[in-house]
Design a protein around this motif. Structure first.
Motif, PDB file in Angstrom:
ATOM      1  N   ARG A 162      36.458  47.654  35.187  1.00  0.00           N
ATOM      2  CA  ARG A 162      37.048  48.171  36.426  1.00  0.00           C
ATOM      3  C   ARG A 162      36.879  49.685  36.533  1.00  0.00           C
ATOM      4  O   ARG A 162      36.596  50.214  37.617  1.00  0.00           O
ATOM      5  CB  ARG A 162      38.535  47.807  36.471  1.00  0.00           C
ATOM      6  CG  ARG A 162      38.816  46.317  36.625  1.00  0.00           C
ATOM      7  CD  ARG A 162      38.278  45.775  37.920  1.00  0.00           C
ATOM      8  NE  ARG A 162      38.711  44.403  38.167  1.00  0.00           N
ATOM      9  CZ  ARG A 162      37.903  43.412  38.494  1.00  0.00           C
ATOM     10  NH1 ARG A 162      36.596  43.629  38.617  1.00  0.00           N
ATOM     11  NH2 ARG A 162      38.374  42.199  38.722  1.00  0.00           N
ATOM     12  N   SER A 178      33.166  48.054  38.526  1.00  0.00           N
ATOM     13  CA  SER A 178      32.787  46.656  38.675  1.00  0.00           C
ATOM     14  C   SER A 178      33.763  45.908  39.583  1.00  0.00           C
ATOM     15  O   SER A 178      34.984  46.033  39.449  1.00  0.00           O
ATOM     16  CB  SER A 178      32.754  45.971  37.300  1.00  0.00           C
ATOM     17  OG  SER A 178      32.542  44.577  37.445  1.00  0.00           O
ATOM     18  N   ASP A 179      33.204  45.115  40.492  1.00  0.00           N
ATOM     19  CA  ASP A 179      34.032  44.254  41.348  1.00  0.00           C
ATOM     20  C   ASP A 179      33.887  42.791  40.936  1.00  0.00           C
ATOM     21  O   ASP A 179      34.141  41.876  41.732  1.00  0.00           O
ATOM     22  CB  ASP A 179      33.670  44.435  42.812  1.00  0.00           C
ATOM     23  CG  ASP A 179      32.211  44.075  43.095  1.00  0.00           C
ATOM     24  OD1 ASP A 179      31.466  43.739  42.135  1.00  0.00           O
ATOM     25  OD2 ASP A 179      31.800  44.124  44.277  1.00  0.00           O
TER      26      ASP A 179
END
Length: 402
Positions: A20, A24-25
């Motif tokens: 995160r 990053s998703d």
């Protein structure tokens, strides 16, 4: 991208956080076998036993902080199998999850001794429940017997003395941590036991436990015929990686999941391992190493998160561990071996400090209660300082060992 983290451990949590933090998703699912959200195991053998911290204070993150990570967090469910071809993990509740990336973070457990199961006053120490049970037992016990004088054993013994218990520690080696540091340095660390009033019996092994009814023991029999009485017993003889559930996966799980220097499980695509369950290849030491330390969990997690996102991380991780025992802080950087050359920089009276060398290079430093000296030596170990230079700069007295 879907990421499945198997193990709600420090290493598992740090992997999610690193993903995160780097933007990053991914859809991240974390599954843990314990009913607790990720918690810090470091205080379990220290402040939690002495009463200086409470169980609720060891949580690594608040519920709000966990929510901010947008995890699908599933607790109380243990992994039972890994299907590399199908990129899936089976669990003991009958469920199966698949993901693009799988991160193994199932940690380790305390090693047990044969014949100790089922006794109410014999404990290992690995989980929050273990620590709570030992702490409760310490409130009524008068004598504590600890088997093993490694970090966990010594910290439990220290907590026992802090609570006023009579403490006996039984160690099979010639000195505490002798297999790591050698007998000379191990004996100096063992002196902390004597100073604190803990009885340390080295070179002795437990043959059997003496039953006191069907559910308790009141003593141990040693290999030399000595009997040691007690009413509370803690086993601290090392740990075992939680990797049995991977035995049919095809991965090499000899002393943990064998990984590359960037944490990828050898022979598997998009499968990584971090923390106590992982055995990473170390370019610095030229072998695969399982590092069971708090800092390693976070460092490995950062590396794996970077690799998952296609970035090239540093792969030169330097082991570091500390231990608080008998009023002292022991800090170790690098990877000492009992066969290394040894230079004693400070003896116990001045504050113990030593360095070790391997193949002509400074390989580790062991320092007690001297943070500034430790910081300097840590930089020297990191920089692979030549052994002769390190000894000369430190003014050490060399003890060459075969």
């Amino acid at each position: 991208m879907r990421v499945l983290i198997v193990g709600a451990s420090l290493a598992g949590l740090r992997t999610a956080e690193a993903l995160r933090a780097s933007g990053s998703d991914a859809a991240i699912c974390m599954v843990g076998s314990e009913p607790h959200a990720p918690y810090d195991r470091t205080p379990l053998s220290k402040e939690l036993l002495t009463g200086d911290r409470e169980p609720h204070e060891v949580a690594l993150r608040t519920p709000e902080q966990l929510a901010d990570l947008e995890l699908d967090l599933r607790l109380g469910t243990a992994a039972t199998s890994l299907d590399l071809a199908g990129h899936g993990v089976g669990f003991d509740d009958g469920s199966r999850l698949t993901a693009d990336v799988i991160v193994l973070a199932t940690g380790s457990r305390s090693r047990s001794l044969a014949g100790t199961a089922g006794y109410d006053n014999v404990f290992g120490l690995r989980s929050l429940e273990d620590a709570a049970a030992i702490r409760a037992a310490m409130t009524t016990a008068t004598s504590l017997v600890v088997v093993g004088s490694g970090f966990i054993g010594s910290e439990v013994a220290s907590a026992g003395r802090a609570r006023g218990l009579d403490v006996t520690v039984i160690e099979s080696a010639s000195a505490p941590l002798a297999r790591v540091f050698g007998a000379e340095l191990g004996s100096k660390l063992g002196g902390f036991h004597e100073q604190a009033g803990s009885s340390l019996l080295c070179g002795r092994t437990v043959v059997s436990f003496k039953e006191a009814g069907s559910s308790r023991v009141d003593g141990v029999l040693l290999d030399d015929g000595t009997e040691v009485a007690g009413d509370l017993f803690v086993i601290g003889v090392g740990s075992v990686p939680n990797a049995e559930w991977l035995s049919s996966s095809g991965l090499d799980v000899t002393d943990g999941v064998r990984c590359t220097a960037s944490g990828q499980a050898v022979g598997a695509e998009q499968v990584y391992a971090v923390g106590d369950v992982a055995r990473w290849w170390s370019p610095r030491y030229g072998e695969a190493v399982r590092t069971e330390h708090w800092t390693a969990a976070g460092e490995q997690a950062a590396v794996v998160a970077a690799v998952i996102q296609g970035r090239t991380p540093s792969d030169d991780l330097l082991p570091y561990v500390w231990s608080d025992q008998f009023g002292h802080r022991v800090q170790i950087v690098g990877r000492p071996r009992a066969s290394d050359d040894l230079a004693l920089l400070r003896d116990v009276e001045e504050g113990l400090a030593a360095i070790t060398g391997h193949d002509g290079v400074l390989s580790s430093a062991v320092v007690v209660d001297q943070p500034r000296l430790f910081a300097r030596l840590r930089r020297m170990v990191r920089d692979r300082t030549p052994w002769k230079t390190a000894v000369a700069d430190s003014g050490g007295l060399v003890r060459a060992r075969p």
